[in-house]
Design a protein around this motif. Structure first.
Motif, PDB file in Angstrom:
ATOM      1  N   CYS A  57      45.134  44.116  34.729  1.00 40.15           N
ATOM      2  CA  CYS A  57      43.984  43.388  35.706  1.00 40.15           C
ATOM      3  C   CYS A  57      42.637  43.761  35.008  1.00 40.15           C
ATOM      4  CB  CYS A  57      44.365  43.691  36.897  1.00 40.15           C
ATOM      5  SG  CYS A  57      45.600  42.783  37.710  1.00 40.15           S
ATOM      6  N   ARG A 106      41.041  39.578  41.688  1.00 44.55           N
ATOM      7  CA  ARG A 106      42.334  40.380  41.718  1.00 44.55           C
ATOM      8  C   ARG A 106      43.128  39.979  42.948  1.00 44.55           C
ATOM      9  NH1 ARG A 106      46.707  42.919  41.305  1.00 44.55           N
ATOM     10  NH2 ARG A 106      46.879  45.123  40.714  1.00 44.55           N
ATOM     11  N   ALA A 157      45.942  38.576  38.687  1.00 49.99           N
ATOM     12  CA  ALA A 157      44.628  38.239  38.774  1.00 49.99           C
ATOM     13  C   ALA A 157      44.429  36.841  38.192  1.00 49.99           C
ATOM     14  CB  ALA A 157      43.942  39.393  38.149  1.00 49.99           C
TER      15      ALA A 157
END
Length: 559
Positions: free
Chosen positions: A23, A39, A51
């Motif tokens: 992420c 996220r 995400a």
């Protein structure tokens, strides 16, 4: 070589750490201006993505992590499930990235005769995913693999050394690590920090704001939600003998809708700037529209007879508008405050006289941050000498040999992993090596800090030394907050409950505290002395700094 089998586990295990790494790499991808990253919280993400980026076109780029260390161990059915969820939940997807900590074996290098390579599995499943996307009305959806080699390439650059340090460094910057370091710093503060005698003061808001804490986000969301639920009383307005100009009503509706749009920005990742100036502009617009509507209501009210049938409806319109205006004030207090300016700058200065609670404030707010799951460090001015600043910081943190980029990059990654900013507090820069050292070093320190959007810093200094420790260029650019002890009546009453009542000491008559006792250190010292001497009330005539110190020292001598 980066070994994904040795990724730091932290509290959630290696799988969760790999998901967070993917992420943060996704977050570093470049997209057109106006794009925003989000996220997705929760195990395994939500709707098949960990995400995603939303582009100005409304299209999305989604990311999914799967922690399989060997191509032969990949559970393709698990990936299928995530992809199908993503297609069903996010029809705006135009690209879907799957991150894997292993390399997909080449087609010419099969593990055994008759078996498929990892890439052959990928191509076969990709065909199925594309068919499923078409069946759901998504005509163009690109599927991209980020295998080990691709992720490693993204991690080996100098700009990623903080990520390497956080996820693969020998020192795991876990919540326990942060807590242990704060415990050491708190013990070193000695009499300046007693958490059991903590009194909430308004300056704590600085810390929850500059770190973008969940508490702040909740307050912002609640304030906007109050305003969002308001609706114009269209039927009541239509029933009046006269109506506001149509343009006035339309201006209000437009401004109200634009205000409501702000809420989606509160959950942006800490490296994405909040557009506070834009929020204020939208707030100004709805405040002006509300005032214009209220003005029309009152003007129309004065034109009516006292017994006019519509007075009740008009009164309700006026009351609704006043309640709405009050809800706007709550939001205005949050975003027009100097604390929000500090949030934008990610750096603030605190000054105050001796004993007013600067050290206690920094230690308590660091402890509060850790309790809320936010990374926080407390560095003490008394521990610094005239050596290189970053060499000393690294040594104090047990990170000797690390560069400023590695340390700040790791703190930046720690903050992003929690969806907030890591808090770095430096207490009492007038102590230790002293003011001259910091006058030369604080500006370069702040400049370096500005490169890391998920790190913020608060520095405290005794008022008498402030001008010699903080150069004008820093003092004029950043927000300065003064600590004066227990300033408000609410804080003073809370101090009475905590310092006096729990020790069985009667509160003095009005004025309940002498001016010296607004100073937390003085108040605590006297209360401890009274408790030690077995007294339940203040001795007559105990006023003035000299008398208080004399009593305290005599009490210490009787121990």
């Amino acid at each position: 070589m980066i070994d994904f089998a040795k990724i730091n586990a932290f509290d959630g295990g290696q799988r969760a750490s790999f998901e967070e790494l993917l992420c943060q790499l996704a977050q570093r991808e470049k997209f057109p201006a106006g794009s925003y990253y989000r996220r997705v919280e929760g195990a395994g993400g939500d709707g098949g993505v960990e995400a995603y980026w939303t582009l100005p076109t409304g299209k999305k780029v989604g990311y999914q992590a799967k922690y399989f260390l060997r191509a032969g161990d990949i559970d393709w059915g698990q990936i299928d499930k995530s992809v199908l969820q993503a297609i069903a939940t996010h029809p705006e997807l135009e690209k879907y990235v799957v991150g894997l900590p292993c390399d997909l074996t080449d087609k010419r290098a099969k593990a055994r005769k008759g078996s498929k390579s990892g890439w052959e599995h990928w191509e076969k499943h990709k065909e199925d995913w594309e068919k499923e996307a078409l069946a759901n009305g998504i005509t163009q959806l690109e599927f991209v693999a980020w295998p080990k080699s691709e992720i490693t390439a993204k991690l080996i650059g100098k700009d990623a050394e903080g990520l390497r340090e956080f996820f693969f460094g020998a020192v795991e910057l876990s919540p326990k690590w942060f807590q242990n370091y704060l415990n050491q710093a708190s013990l070193a503060l000695d009499e300046r920090y007693h958490p059991e005698d903590h009194v909430n003061v308004r300056l704590q808001t600085l810390f929850s704001t500059i770190t973008r804490s969940e508490d702040l986000k909740n307050k912002l969301s609640a304030a906007v939600e109050k305003a969002r639920t308001f609706t114009l009383p269209e039927n009541r307005i239509a029933s009046l003998s006269a109506q506001p100009d149509a343009a006035l009503l339309e201006t209000f509706r437009t401004a109200h809708a634009r205000l409501n749009e702000i809420a989606r920005e509160f959950d942006l990742s800490p490296d994405q700037a909040w557009r506070v100036e834009n929020w204020i502009e939208r707030l100004d617009a709805i405040e002006k529209a509300t005032y214009a509507l209220q003005k029309w209501y009152w003007t129309h009210s004065r034109s009516l007879e006292d017994n006019a049938p519509e007075n009740n409806d008009l009164r309700k319109c006026i009351d609704d508008a006043e309640k709405f205006s009050s809800s706007l004030s709550e939001f205005a207090d949050l975003i027009r405050s100097p604390y929000m300016i500090a949030e934008q700058q990610r750096f603030a200065l605190i000054r105050g006289a001796a004993g007013v609670g600067k050290s206690h404030l920094l230690a308590q707010c660091s402890a509060d941050a850790l309790k809320a799951g936010q990374p926080a460090l407390l560095l003490l001015g008394q521990r610094f000498n005239d050596a290189d600043l970053w060499t000393q910081i690294a040594s104090q943190l047990g990170l000797s040999g690390r560069t400023p980029e590695q340390i700040l990059g790791a703190l930046d990654a720690a903050g992003k992993s929690c969806g907030v900013r890591s808090l770095v507090s430096i207490d009492a820069i007038n102590e230790g090596v002293g003011s001259r050292y910091w006058r030369d070093n604080i500006a370069p320190f702040v400049h370096k800090l500005q490169d890391y959007t998920a790190v913020c810093c608060v520095v405290s200094c005794r008022t008498e030394y402030f001008d010699s420790a903080v150069p004008d260029g820093v003092a004029n650019k950043f927000q300065i907050f003064d600590v004066r002890g227990f300033e408000t009546s609410e804080e003073q009453l809370a101090a009475a409950r905590i310092y006096l009542d729990k020790r069985g000491i009667a509160r003095p008559s009005t004025p309940w505290l002498a001016p010296e006792f607004i100073n937390p250190l003085f108040l605590r010292s006297v209360c401890v002395s009274l408790e030690r001497d077995g007294k339940s009330e203040f001795p007559s005539g105990l006023t003035g700094t000299k008398k208080i110190l004399k009593y305290y020292l005599e009490s210490m001598g009787r121990k």
